[in-house]
Enzyme design. Sequence first.
Site: not given
Length: 342
Positions: A181, A298, A203, A152, A127, A156, A33-36, A234
């Site tokens: 989901f 949104r 959310l 984004y 996703s 995917k 993990d780059n911990l970003s 959702r």
Amino acid sequence: MKSKILVTGGAGYIGSHTVVELQNNGYEVIIVDNLSNSSINVLDGITSITGIKPAFEKVDCCDKKALENVFEKYHGIKAIIHFAASKAVGESVEKPLLYYKNNLISLLNILELMGEQDAPNLVFSSSCTVYGQPDTLPVTEDAEVKPAASPYGNTKQIAEEIIRDTIHANNSLKCIALRYFNPVGAHPSAAIGELPNGIPNNLIPFVTQTAIGIRERLRVFGNDYNTPDGSAIRDYIYVVDLAKAHVISVERLLNNKNKKGLEIFNLGTGTGLSVLEILKEFETATGVEVKKEIVGRREGDIEKVWADPALANKELGWKAETSTREMLKTAWAWEKSLATKK
Ligand code: UD1
């Protein structure tokens, strides 16, 4: 001890919950993990739950040489679960190149190394965003993949295509792509959970932060959708249920049970809930009122989506088991535990 599994993004939200389930099932885990977008303290949370400190390497998956060193240091890695990716939809619209670079170069490196390092099994984090607004609901895996609403989402879609083509050309490689989901909640111990960086986009972290007083009120994005109460719908799935599906997928790959080179599964509950329904359920589950205001839609949001999880239920023998109320309780317990750590 079972096989060694490399988990990229293993310090992140879904990654950390999956590491716990892998360790609880006897797998030896190596996290890169780059911990970003995560904290090193997550390792303490994992260790407190499982009693095992996972191996950790601070590596960016875009750095192929560094990844190669990980394979050499931990000789015998047989499968990779690739979570590491940027995931903020809004940010991806503003910084598309960052998203294409980070999400795709890391995948290309992983796919090359799978062949070079004899680690032929991949579980890929995909996703439900690949469906856009489906024409029919619940959505099945063979539904049309619509033009992505954000860079984004496009990463995917492209990632799934890259994996498909790579496996087509090299049939010793295998992949299970899991289309998530909306994952929510935290481990029941409240030792790990979702750690949003700054103001949450998603959310549930926004709801729990509002409930605890960090945010003044939740903005409900839109009440004029074509849904029973006008807010968007959702399929919210408990993160631990989701994590368990990864262990099953790894096992399926290691036991050569996957039927095609690339298999794709929806991971959802099969039930859709609106923003207003989730809010009400949170208030019932916790007894805490959440201040809200209705604002405009949104940009980039779709109206409604929920999964048909039948294929995963049948083929993986997996089912989302946790009720919405239970998952929201764990999200609240996690938010409260964060408050005591400050
Ligand atoms: C999005 C992505 C999903 C991605 C996920 C990770 C799409 C279509 N979906 O999910 O693929 O994996 O982010 O970050 O690209 N909401 C509010 N107020 C808030 C926050 C959210 O009303 O403050 C509403 C949203 O409008 C939406 C629902 O809550 O209807 C869920 O939003 P969110 O948690 O951000 O997830 P998605 O947008 O569904």
